[in-house]
Design a protein around this motif. Structure first.
Motif, PDB file in Angstrom:
ATOM      1  N   ASN A   4       0.820  -1.212   0.000  1.00 35.12           N
ATOM      2  CA  ASN A   4       0.000   0.000   0.000  1.00 35.12           C
ATOM      3  C   ASN A   4       0.850   1.257   0.000  1.00 35.12           C
ATOM      4  O   ASN A   4       0.348   2.340  -0.231  1.00 35.12           O
ATOM      5  N   GLU A 104      -5.230  -0.683   3.032  1.00 37.47           N
ATOM      6  CA  GLU A 104      -5.604  -2.098   3.007  1.00 37.47           C
ATOM      7  C   GLU A 104      -7.107  -2.263   3.224  1.00 37.47           C
ATOM      8  O   GLU A 104      -7.756  -3.076   2.564  1.00 37.47           O
ATOM      9  N   LYS A 107      -9.304  -2.122   0.228  1.00 35.35           N
ATOM     10  CA  LYS A 107      -9.268  -3.303  -0.646  1.00 35.35           C
ATOM     11  C   LYS A 107     -10.278  -4.355  -0.211  1.00 35.35           C
ATOM     12  O   LYS A 107     -10.639  -5.229  -1.001  1.00 35.35           O
ATOM     13  N   TRP A 108     -10.721  -4.293   1.022  1.00 31.88           N
ATOM     14  CA  TRP A 108     -11.610  -5.316   1.571  1.00 31.88           C
ATOM     15  C   TRP A 108     -12.999  -4.781   1.845  1.00 31.88           C
ATOM     16  O   TRP A 108     -13.745  -5.346   2.635  1.00 31.88           O
ATOM     17  N   GLU A 119      -9.688   3.251  -4.457  1.00 30.44           N
ATOM     18  CA  GLU A 119      -8.373   2.628  -4.371  1.00 30.44           C
ATOM     19  C   GLU A 119      -7.450   3.717  -3.865  1.00 30.44           C
ATOM     20  O   GLU A 119      -7.350   4.792  -4.464  1.00 30.44           O
TER      21      GLU A 119
END
Length: 152
Positions: A4, A104, A107-108, A119
């Motif tokens: 990241n 991070e 992303k989830w 993003e």
């Protein structure tokens, strides 16, 4: 966990993120954590309820609903100056860990949530101080340039 945090060895490296809106964070304007909060609030046009602390920063970076761009890169330049005058060195470490975790988290993002996915990446201009800190804190990073060292 994927990378990241990226390290740029030159401004040319930013061209490797052509689909990203790049927001510049000036290290000279962010020598203390308070200066950083003020600077990032200005460049990202944070809502008025920003609390100028790590928890509030975390909350807003996990929201970003007021930003239309779906891909966002925060580019930290002059990293030798970034949070260089803060008395407590743990504050920079905590900030770097939070930035890594926030990227991070995006992303989830659960598809059922009513949040438009983003993003988010963080790019730091290369400096020995920054590289040493990332390695010391065991925060994964990658050099953007193919000619530079491999990931940390």
């Amino acid at each position: 966990m994927s990378v990241n945090i990226y390290v740029a060895t030159s401004a040319e490296d930013l061209k490797k993120f052509p689909d990203f809106a790049i927001v510049k964070i000036e290290g000279q304007k962010s020598k203390t954590l308070r200066q950083f909060y003020e600077h990032i609030a200005e460049v990202l046009e944070f809502p008025d309820y920003f609390g100028f602390n790590l928890d509030s920063l975390d909350e807003l970076l996990n929201d970003l609903e007021w930003i239309d761009d779906h891909k966002l890169a925060l580019y930290f330049c002059h990293t030798e100056d970034f949070i260089s005058q803060e008395r407590n060195p743990e504050k920079l470490s905590n900030l770097l860990h939070m930035l890594d975790a926030t990227a991070e988290d995006w992303k989830w993002l659960d598809e059922d949530e009513e949040v438009f996915a983003k993003e988010l990446v963080f790019i730091f201009e290369d400096s020995p101080r920054l590289r040493d800190l990332l390695k010391q804190e065991e925060i994964g990073f990658a050099f953007i340039s193919r000619d530079a060292d491999s990931a940390g």
